[in-house]
Design a protein around this motif. Structure first.
Motif, PDB file in Angstrom:
ATOM      1  N   LEU A 108       0.832  -1.208   0.000  1.00  0.00           N
ATOM      2  CA  LEU A 108       0.000   0.000   0.000  1.00  0.00           C
ATOM      3  C   LEU A 108       0.866   1.256   0.000  1.00  0.00           C
ATOM      4  O   LEU A 108       0.630   2.192  -0.779  1.00  0.00           O
ATOM      5  CB  LEU A 108      -0.910  -0.002   1.225  1.00  0.00           C
ATOM      6  CG  LEU A 108      -1.713   1.271   1.477  1.00  0.00           C
ATOM      7  CD1 LEU A 108      -2.778   1.467   0.394  1.00  0.00           C
ATOM      8  CD2 LEU A 108      -2.363   1.238   2.864  1.00  0.00           C
ATOM      9  N   GLY A 109       1.886   1.288   0.870  1.00  0.00           N
ATOM     10  CA  GLY A 109       2.773   2.447   0.915  1.00  0.00           C
ATOM     11  C   GLY A 109       3.446   2.699  -0.417  1.00  0.00           C
ATOM     12  O   GLY A 109       3.538   3.848  -0.877  1.00  0.00           O
ATOM     13  N   ALA A 110       3.914   1.630  -1.064  1.00  0.00           N
ATOM     14  CA  ALA A 110       4.576   1.772  -2.357  1.00  0.00           C
ATOM     15  C   ALA A 110       3.605   2.270  -3.418  1.00  0.00           C
ATOM     16  O   ALA A 110       3.949   3.128  -4.248  1.00  0.00           O
ATOM     17  CB  ALA A 110       5.179   0.433  -2.778  1.00  0.00           C
ATOM     18  N   ALA A 111       2.380   1.760  -3.408  1.00  0.00           N
ATOM     19  CA  ALA A 111       1.386   2.175  -4.406  1.00  0.00           C
ATOM     20  C   ALA A 111       0.972   3.626  -4.209  1.00  0.00           C
ATOM     21  O   ALA A 111       0.785   4.370  -5.182  1.00  0.00           O
ATOM     22  CB  ALA A 111       0.162   1.256  -4.318  1.00  0.00           C
ATOM     23  N   LEU A 112       0.829   4.055  -2.961  1.00  0.00           N
ATOM     24  CA  LEU A 112       0.496   5.454  -2.696  1.00  0.00           C
ATOM     25  C   LEU A 112       1.631   6.370  -3.153  1.00  0.00           C
ATOM     26  O   LEU A 112       1.387   7.438  -3.721  1.00  0.00           O
ATOM     27  CB  LEU A 112       0.210   5.652  -1.203  1.00  0.00           C
ATOM     28  CG  LEU A 112      -1.069   4.998  -0.677  1.00  0.00           C
ATOM     29  CD1 LEU A 112      -1.128   5.073   0.848  1.00  0.00           C
ATOM     30  CD2 LEU A 112      -2.308   5.657  -1.285  1.00  0.00           C
ATOM     31  N   ALA A 113       2.869   5.971  -2.911  1.00  0.00           N
ATOM     32  CA  ALA A 113       4.021   6.766  -3.349  1.00  0.00           C
ATOM     33  C   ALA A 113       4.059   6.883  -4.865  1.00  0.00           C
ATOM     34  O   ALA A 113       4.377   7.946  -5.406  1.00  0.00           O
ATOM     35  CB  ALA A 113       5.318   6.150  -2.828  1.00  0.00           C
TER      36      ALA A 113
END
Length: 372
Positions: A108-113
């Motif tokens: 999730l963190g990677a996709a938001l970034a």
């Protein structure tokens, strides 16, 4: 909302025979000449002076001082990230690395970034550490709470300027919501449930602007579904909440769906605010005449009187002229049914309702959206 000066404060010191008001304003004009916020700062200082005059309790004074210090520090640090959209991610600090939810939070963190969204967490371990790990420092902000146990900053933000320490939970919680253009909640304990219910209460009552709230669980997980079943059966069916309040959250079992849901929310909707008695929705694209005509009937229940009006910026929001390029949808909102308001936002976000639909790649803007 427009600031209303506190005349009671001014009269209090005038009647006390203290010539403080002009002195305070004089000092403020030396520090910040020509600031439009002078009346606000004046009333802040007068409030502290009245507290000092009464001098009832040292503990009350210490709480006030600590709160002001935390607020000022947070405002100052976060100014460097102004203009960047942010997503607050909640979840258990005790989620182990081998748990499927840990991997989902990291993803999730990677996709938001990748969507150029910053990730805000409580800076601890578990879900918080995973989301920051995926996002990386450049796209991470940590709001840490000083506890004697458990809550140490995770390696991504520890020792960096992207970490803000808080002494009080209530000031920390303020910034979790204030800075968030969206919220994603993973399964967690008392703290996660507390944040989930508080966020929904603030949106439901209009105390914070409408933003997407996503409940993320692992495929086959029952954590959020059981909670939603309870809310539906015990709250909605007993009319403790409006049935449409259920529209304020979305349950997903896929990271990509969570991020797409957030991006879709801002495909046309930009921000909202009250202007006197009119509720304004700022939009990236104007609506077509047929869409606006349909809205007059389909969403008439949201209007206390009159109809929906679409117009361009006319200088009425003199304090936010940076949004002058955005179209406006104005109406006399009933200020009660925010679940229906969410349905209206979904309607204006449909490209087929825009006067001039834009290619998909041009839909997502990254301007600040949390303005009221």
């Amino acid at each position: 909302m427009p600031y209303q000066p506190n005349d009671l404060l001014s009269r209090h010191f005038e009647e006390s025979g203290h010539d403080l008001i002009s002195k305070v304003e004089e000092q403020l004009n030396l520090v910040s000449p020509n600031s439009p916020n002078i009346p606000i700062y004046r009333d802040m200082i007068l409030t502290v002076l009245r507290m000092a005059q009464e001098d009832h309790n040292r503990w009350n004074a210490k709480i006030t001082l600590q709160t002001l210090r935390e607020l000022e520090q947070a405002f100052r640090v976060l100014e460097q990230f102004k203009g960047r959209r942010k997503v607050t991610v909640f979840g258990s600090a005790r989620t182990p690395v081998e748990h499927p939810l840990y991997g989902m939070a990291r993803e999730l963190g990677a996709a938001l970034a990748r969507s150029d969204l910053m990730v805000i967490t409580g800076a601890g371990g578990g879900i918080m550490a995973a989301a920051h790990e995926g996002a990386g420092l450049t796209h991470s902000l940590g709001f840490n709470i000083t506890l004697p146990f458990e809550q140490h900053a995770n390696p991504t933000v520890s020792g960096t300027t992207n970490l803000l320490p808080f002494h009080f939970f209530f000031t920390r919680k303020l910034f979790f919501v204030k800075e968030a253009d969206a919220l994603v909640l993973c399964p967690g304990g008392f703290g996660t449930l507390d944040e989930a219910l508080e966020v929904l209460t603030l949106i439901q009552t209009g105390k914070t602007p409408l933003v997407p709230v996503v409940l993320l669980d692992a495929p086959g997980g029952k954590f959020w579904q059981v909670a939603l079943d309870f809310i539906h059966q015990q709250l909605a069916e007993n009319r403790y909440i409006l049935p449409t309040d259920m529209k304020l959250v979305k349950l997903v079992y896929c990271v990509d769906e969570a991020v797409e849901h957030i991006n879709q929310f801002y495909s046309n909707f930009h921000s909202s605010r009250w202007l006197k008695r009119q509720f304004l929705i700022r939009m990236n694209h104007t609506l077509s005449d047929p869409a606006l005509e349909h809205m007059q009937v389909a969403f008439a229940d949201l209007c206390l009187s009159d109809h929906f009006h679409q117009h361009v910026y006319g200088g009425e929001e003199h304090d936010e002229a940076q949004f002058s390029h955005l179209a406006r949808l104005a109406f006399n909102f009933n200020a009660r049914d925010h679940g229906r308001l969410r349905e209206l936002v979904d309607y204006i976000n449909l490209p087929e309702n825009w006067a001039q639909p834009q290619p998909q790649a041009q839909q997502h803007t990254r301007e600040p959206s949390k303005v009221t």
